[in-house]
Motif scaffolding. Structure first.
Motif, PDB file in Angstrom:
ATOM      1  N   LEU A  57       0.891  -1.357  -0.046  1.00 10.55           N
ATOM      2  CA  LEU A  57      -0.016   0.049  -0.093  1.00 10.55           C
ATOM      3  C   LEU A  57       1.055   1.313   0.193  1.00 10.55           C
ATOM      4  CD1 LEU A  57      -2.915  -1.130   2.241  1.00 10.55           C
ATOM      5  CD2 LEU A  57      -3.115  -0.780  -0.027  1.00 10.55           C
ATOM      6  N   LEU A  58       2.004   1.121   0.262  1.00  6.94           N
ATOM      7  CA  LEU A  58       3.164   2.091   0.671  1.00  6.94           C
ATOM      8  C   LEU A  58       4.375   1.809  -0.145  1.00  6.94           C
ATOM      9  CD1 LEU A  58       2.305   4.824   2.237  1.00  6.94           C
ATOM     10  CD2 LEU A  58       3.729   3.986   3.983  1.00  6.94           C
ATOM     11  N   SER A  59       4.821   2.733  -0.943  1.00  6.62           N
ATOM     12  CA  SER A  59       6.181   2.234  -1.661  1.00  6.62           C
ATOM     13  C   SER A  59       7.193   2.513  -0.821  1.00  6.62           C
ATOM     14  CB  SER A  59       6.185   2.966  -2.854  1.00  6.62           C
ATOM     15  OG  SER A  59       6.383   4.394  -2.495  1.00  6.62           O
ATOM     16  N   LEU A  60       8.378   2.042  -1.123  1.00 12.03           N
ATOM     17  CA  LEU A  60       9.507   1.878  -0.361  1.00 12.03           C
ATOM     18  C   LEU A  60       9.959   3.553  -0.113  1.00 12.03           C
ATOM     19  CD1 LEU A  60      11.736   0.334   1.201  1.00 12.03           C
ATOM     20  CD2 LEU A  60      12.997   0.305  -0.917  1.00 12.03           C
ATOM     21  N   SER A  61       9.964   4.284  -1.151  1.00 21.31           N
ATOM     22  CA  SER A  61      10.339   5.620  -1.233  1.00 21.31           C
ATOM     23  C   SER A  61       9.501   6.531  -0.452  1.00 21.31           C
ATOM     24  CB  SER A  61      10.488   6.241  -2.554  1.00 21.31           C
ATOM     25  OG  SER A  61       8.939   6.061  -3.163  1.00 21.31           O
ATOM     26  N   GLN A  62       8.292   6.097  -0.369  1.00 19.90           N
ATOM     27  CA  GLN A  62       7.139   6.724   0.265  1.00 19.90           C
ATOM     28  C   GLN A  62       7.527   6.568   1.720  1.00 19.90           C
ATOM     29  OE1 GLN A  62       3.534   5.190  -1.305  1.00 19.90           O
ATOM     30  NE2 GLN A  62       2.816   7.301  -1.725  1.00 19.90           N
ATOM     31  N   ALA A  63       7.916   4.977   2.119  1.00 22.38           N
ATOM     32  CA  ALA A  63       7.869   4.668   3.590  1.00 22.38           C
ATOM     33  C   ALA A  63       9.382   5.533   4.139  1.00 22.38           C
ATOM     34  CB  ALA A  63       8.293   3.127   3.651  1.00 22.38           C
ATOM     35  N   LYS A  64      10.267   5.647   3.267  1.00 18.81           N
ATOM     36  CA  LYS A  64      11.555   6.315   3.780  1.00 18.81           C
ATOM     37  C   LYS A  64      11.166   7.658   4.091  1.00 18.81           C
ATOM     38  CE  LYS A  64      15.161   3.582   1.595  1.00 18.81           C
ATOM     39  NZ  LYS A  64      15.811   3.236   0.332  1.00 18.81           N
ATOM     40  N   ALA A  65      10.397   8.369   3.094  1.00 20.46           N
ATOM     41  CA  ALA A  65      10.114   9.648   3.228  1.00 20.46           C
ATOM     42  C   ALA A  65       9.250   9.716   4.554  1.00 20.46           C
ATOM     43  CB  ALA A  65       9.284  10.237   2.175  1.00 20.46           C
ATOM     44  N   LEU A  66       8.213   8.880   4.843  1.00 16.34           N
ATOM     45  CA  LEU A  66       7.530   8.980   6.077  1.00 16.34           C
ATOM     46  C   LEU A  66       8.515   8.790   7.382  1.00 16.34           C
ATOM     47  CD1 LEU A  66       4.690   8.692   7.218  1.00 16.34           C
ATOM     48  CD2 LEU A  66       4.899   6.237   7.320  1.00 16.34           C
ATOM     49  N   VAL A  67       9.328   8.133   7.332  1.00 11.76           N
ATOM     50  CA  VAL A  67      10.274   7.819   8.376  1.00 11.76           C
ATOM     51  C   VAL A  67      11.017   9.178   8.783  1.00 11.76           C
ATOM     52  CG1 VAL A  67      12.492   6.676   9.417  1.00 11.76           C
ATOM     53  CG2 VAL A  67      10.557   5.401   8.271  1.00 11.76           C
ATOM     54  N   ALA A  68      11.412   9.950   7.473  1.00 12.14           N
ATOM     55  CA  ALA A  68      12.129  11.010   7.565  1.00 12.14           C
ATOM     56  C   ALA A  68      11.123  11.906   8.183  1.00 12.14           C
ATOM     57  CB  ALA A  68      12.766  11.399   6.126  1.00 12.14           C
ATOM     58  N   HIS A  69      10.107  11.974   7.787  1.00 10.38           N
ATOM     59  CA  HIS A  69       9.049  13.317   8.189  1.00 10.38           C
ATOM     60  C   HIS A  69       8.922  12.917   9.648  1.00 10.38           C
ATOM     61  CE1 HIS A  69       8.412  15.330   4.658  1.00 10.38           C
ATOM     62  NE2 HIS A  69       7.855  14.298   4.036  1.00 10.38           N
ATOM     63  N   LEU A  70       8.877  11.724  10.111  1.00 10.95           N
ATOM     64  CA  LEU A  70       8.390  11.624  11.561  1.00 10.95           C
ATOM     65  C   LEU A  70       9.623  11.801  12.364  1.00 10.95           C
ATOM     66  CD1 LEU A  70       6.510   8.117  11.337  1.00 10.95           C
ATOM     67  CD2 LEU A  70       5.626  10.524  12.015  1.00 10.95           C
ATOM     68  N   GLU A  71      10.833  11.539  11.737  1.00  8.15           N
ATOM     69  CA  GLU A  71      11.922  11.994  12.589  1.00  8.15           C
ATOM     70  C   GLU A  71      12.356  13.229  12.851  1.00  8.15           C
ATOM     71  OE1 GLU A  71      14.811   7.743  11.819  1.00  8.15           O
ATOM     72  OE2 GLU A  71      15.172   9.845  10.589  1.00  8.15           O
ATOM     73  N   ALA A  72      11.948  14.058  11.875  1.00  6.76           N
ATOM     74  CA  ALA A  72      11.996  15.393  12.082  1.00  6.76           C
ATOM     75  C   ALA A  72      10.952  16.036  12.563  1.00  6.76           C
ATOM     76  CB  ALA A  72      12.080  16.141  10.307  1.00  6.76           C
ATOM     77  N   GLN A  73       9.815  15.249  13.136  1.00  2.00           N
ATOM     78  CA  GLN A  73       8.699  15.776  13.773  1.00  2.00           C
ATOM     79  C   GLN A  73       7.723  16.526  12.758  1.00  2.00           C
ATOM     80  OE1 GLN A  73       8.059  15.967  17.423  1.00  2.00           O
ATOM     81  NE2 GLN A  73       9.432  14.045  17.412  1.00  2.00           N
ATOM     82  N   GLN A  74       7.809  16.157  11.371  1.00  2.30           N
ATOM     83  CA  GLN A  74       6.937  16.932  10.611  1.00  2.30           C
ATOM     84  C   GLN A  74       5.736  15.928  10.411  1.00  2.30           C
ATOM     85  OE1 GLN A  74       9.619  16.780   7.318  1.00  2.30           O
ATOM     86  NE2 GLN A  74      10.281  18.893   7.618  1.00  2.30           N
ATOM     87  N   ILE A  75       4.616  16.242  11.486  1.00  2.00           N
ATOM     88  CA  ILE A  75       3.597  15.326  11.555  1.00  2.00           C
ATOM     89  C   ILE A  75       2.798  15.486  10.353  1.00  2.00           C
ATOM     90  CG2 ILE A  75       1.669  14.818  12.933  1.00  2.00           C
ATOM     91  CD1 ILE A  75       4.510  14.265  14.205  1.00  2.00           C
ATOM     92  N   SER A  76       2.283  16.709  10.069  1.00  2.56           N
ATOM     93  CA  SER A  76       1.433  16.929   9.009  1.00  2.56           C
ATOM     94  C   SER A  76       1.911  16.474   7.714  1.00  2.56           C
ATOM     95  CB  SER A  76       1.132  18.523   8.715  1.00  2.56           C
ATOM     96  OG  SER A  76       2.095  19.177   8.488  1.00  2.56           O
ATOM     97  N   ALA A  77       3.182  16.635   7.267  1.00  2.56           N
ATOM     98  CA  ALA A  77       3.755  16.088   6.121  1.00  2.56           C
ATOM     99  C   ALA A  77       3.813  14.417   5.982  1.00  2.56           C
ATOM    100  CB  ALA A  77       5.232  16.475   5.778  1.00  2.56           C
ATOM    101  N   ALA A  78       3.901  13.970   7.040  1.00  3.97           N
ATOM    102  CA  ALA A  78       3.699  12.324   7.436  1.00  3.97           C
ATOM    103  C   ALA A  78       2.446  12.136   7.188  1.00  3.97           C
ATOM    104  CB  ALA A  78       4.331  11.875   8.947  1.00  3.97           C
ATOM    105  N   ASN A  79       1.496  12.696   7.867  1.00  3.02           N
ATOM    106  CA  ASN A  79      -0.043  12.316   7.476  1.00  3.02           C
ATOM    107  C   ASN A  79      -0.300  12.239   6.106  1.00  3.02           C
ATOM    108  OD1 ASN A  79      -0.253  11.675  10.329  1.00  3.02           O
ATOM    109  ND2 ASN A  79      -1.566  13.765  10.733  1.00  3.02           N
ATOM    110  N   GLU A  80       0.199  13.355   5.509  1.00  3.57           N
ATOM    111  CA  GLU A  80      -0.266  13.545   3.994  1.00  3.57           C
ATOM    112  C   GLU A  80       0.170  12.270   3.056  1.00  3.57           C
ATOM    113  OE1 GLU A  80       1.347  16.910   2.211  1.00  3.57           O
ATOM    114  OE2 GLU A  80       0.276  18.276   3.616  1.00  3.57           O
ATOM    115  N   ILE A  81       1.230  11.635   3.598  1.00  2.00           N
ATOM    116  CA  ILE A  81       2.036  10.576   2.847  1.00  2.00           C
ATOM    117  C   ILE A  81       0.790   9.208   3.060  1.00  2.00           C
ATOM    118  CG2 ILE A  81       3.659   8.795   2.684  1.00  2.00           C
ATOM    119  CD1 ILE A  81       5.474  11.121   3.107  1.00  2.00           C
TER     120      ILE A  81
END
Lengths: 127, 251
Positions: free
Chosen positions: B8-32
């Protein structure tokens, strides 16, 4: 028979009205009027002093058989002689028309002779 | 390959998600997450739609199988319409021939009339100018006498031919009634075809079905001219039958 009597010819096809009108004229009836279905004929009959009706059966809005029934129901018109000239040839239809009080029934296609014969018969019976 | 499970989530999307979470960018992570969810949901709705259409098609095909009216139309009404149209051809043919026969009868009468008049005119004019010898006068008398004698029978022939022409026009009424019935059938077939099209083509949902059924049954329905009176026993065969039936009813 008063050949100057007012006659109403009811048929949805103008060609057939013209044929009947011409045949009646040949027989001396010149005081003829036309209507294209029962619905237009009925008010004309109620208003005018018609003495004879020649009607088709199968017409839009009000069919000839219904016109006949309306005529027989109307206290002023109920004795008006009605001759049916129609392509409807089912036995039950002819019986229905007879029961509704038709004075004569001619099936199309018909001849000038048949029309004359039936007309004479209708008026002979009426005296 | 078709059965291969798609994430349901591609590898690049997952990586981006982890990166957003690590950077505390919650809204960007939710968008993905949401965008991935929407894609899955729209796929679901597409399958749902296909399923719905399949069901509709199935139901409609079943209903066509069960629609005896279609069978009636194919087995009875369409052959009947062919008979009616053939009857129209026969009637118009008969009317045309009847009219032309009458014209064939009338034309020689007109020609003879012209001829006779031309023969009489010289002597007649002589008579009017009082320049006619006794012999010519006798000829004129015979000519006029012949004309008078023949004119009566000719006029009667003319009259009867003209009545024939008049009566031949009854085809217009009778064929008109036939054609009207065929038009009704064509309209019904049209509405059935529109029904099939509506089902097969979801985009044509706007096409309106003609639900205006013409089969409002009357006690005794008017049928118009009968084309096969000889083969039916519920109809009369000509004016003599009508007269017999009516007299049997005490008319």
């Amino acid at each position: 028979m008063n050949r100057n009597m007012k006659v109403l010819i009811v048929d949805d096809f103008s060609t057939m009205r013209r044929i009947i009108k011409n045949l009646l004229r040949d027989l001396g009836f010149t005081n003829t009027f036309e209507a294209d279905d029962g619905n237009t004929a009925l008010p004309m009959l109620k208003e005018g002093d018609f003495e004879f009706v020649v009607t088709d059966w199968n017409m839009p809005i009000m069919q000839g058989i219904d016109l006949l029934k309306e005529i027989r129901k109307d206290p002023k018109l109920k004795n008006l002689p009605v001759l049916m000239v129609t392509a409807e040839a089912k036995r039950e239809q002819i019986i229905e028309a007879a029961q509704a009080g038709v004075n004569g029934y001619i099936v199309k296609p018909f001849t000038a002779g048949t029309l004359k014969e039936k007309l004479d018969k209708v008026f002979e019976r009426l005296g | 390959m078709a059965n291969e499970l798609m994430p349901l989530l591609s590898l690049s999307q997952a990586k981006a998600l982890v990166a957003h979470l690590e950077a505390q960018q919650i809204s960007a992570a939710n968008e993905i997450i949401e965008s991935a969810g929407i894609a899955a949901a729209s796929e679901d709705s597409m399958f749902g739609k296909v399923g719905e259409l399949t069901r509709e098609l199935h139901d409609t095909l079943l209903s066509f199988q069960n629609d005896t009216r279609l069978l009636d139309m194919a087995g009875q009404d369409i052959p009947d319409a062919k008979d009616r149209l053939n009857y129209v051809i026969e009637m118009t043919d008969a009317a045309a021939n009847k009219t032309m026969d009458a014209v064939d009868t009338c034309l020689p009468i007109a020609d003879k009339l012209i001829e006779d008049l031309e023969a009489v005119i010289p002597n007649w004019q002589g008579l009017m100018r009082r320049e006619l010898a006794l012999g010519e006068f006798k000829i004129l008398c015979h000519q006029v006498d012949d004309m008078i004698n023949e004119s009566t029978s000719r006029a009667l022939t003319l009259r009867s031919s003209l009545t024939d022409i008049l009566m031949a026009q009854d085809f217009q009424d009778l064929t008109g009634q036939m054609i009207r019935r065929v038009i009704l059938l064509v309209q019904e077939i049209e509405s059935k075809l529109v029904g099939i099209l509506t089902v097969c083509h979801a985009g044509s949902a706007g096409l309106k079905l003609n639900t205006n059924k013409s089969d409002v049954k009357r006690d005794i329905e008017a049928e118009g001219p009968i084309i096969n009176a000889e083969e039916r026993d519920d109809v009369v065969n000509g004016q003599d039958d009508v007269d017999d039936l009516l007299s049997s009813l005490g008319f």
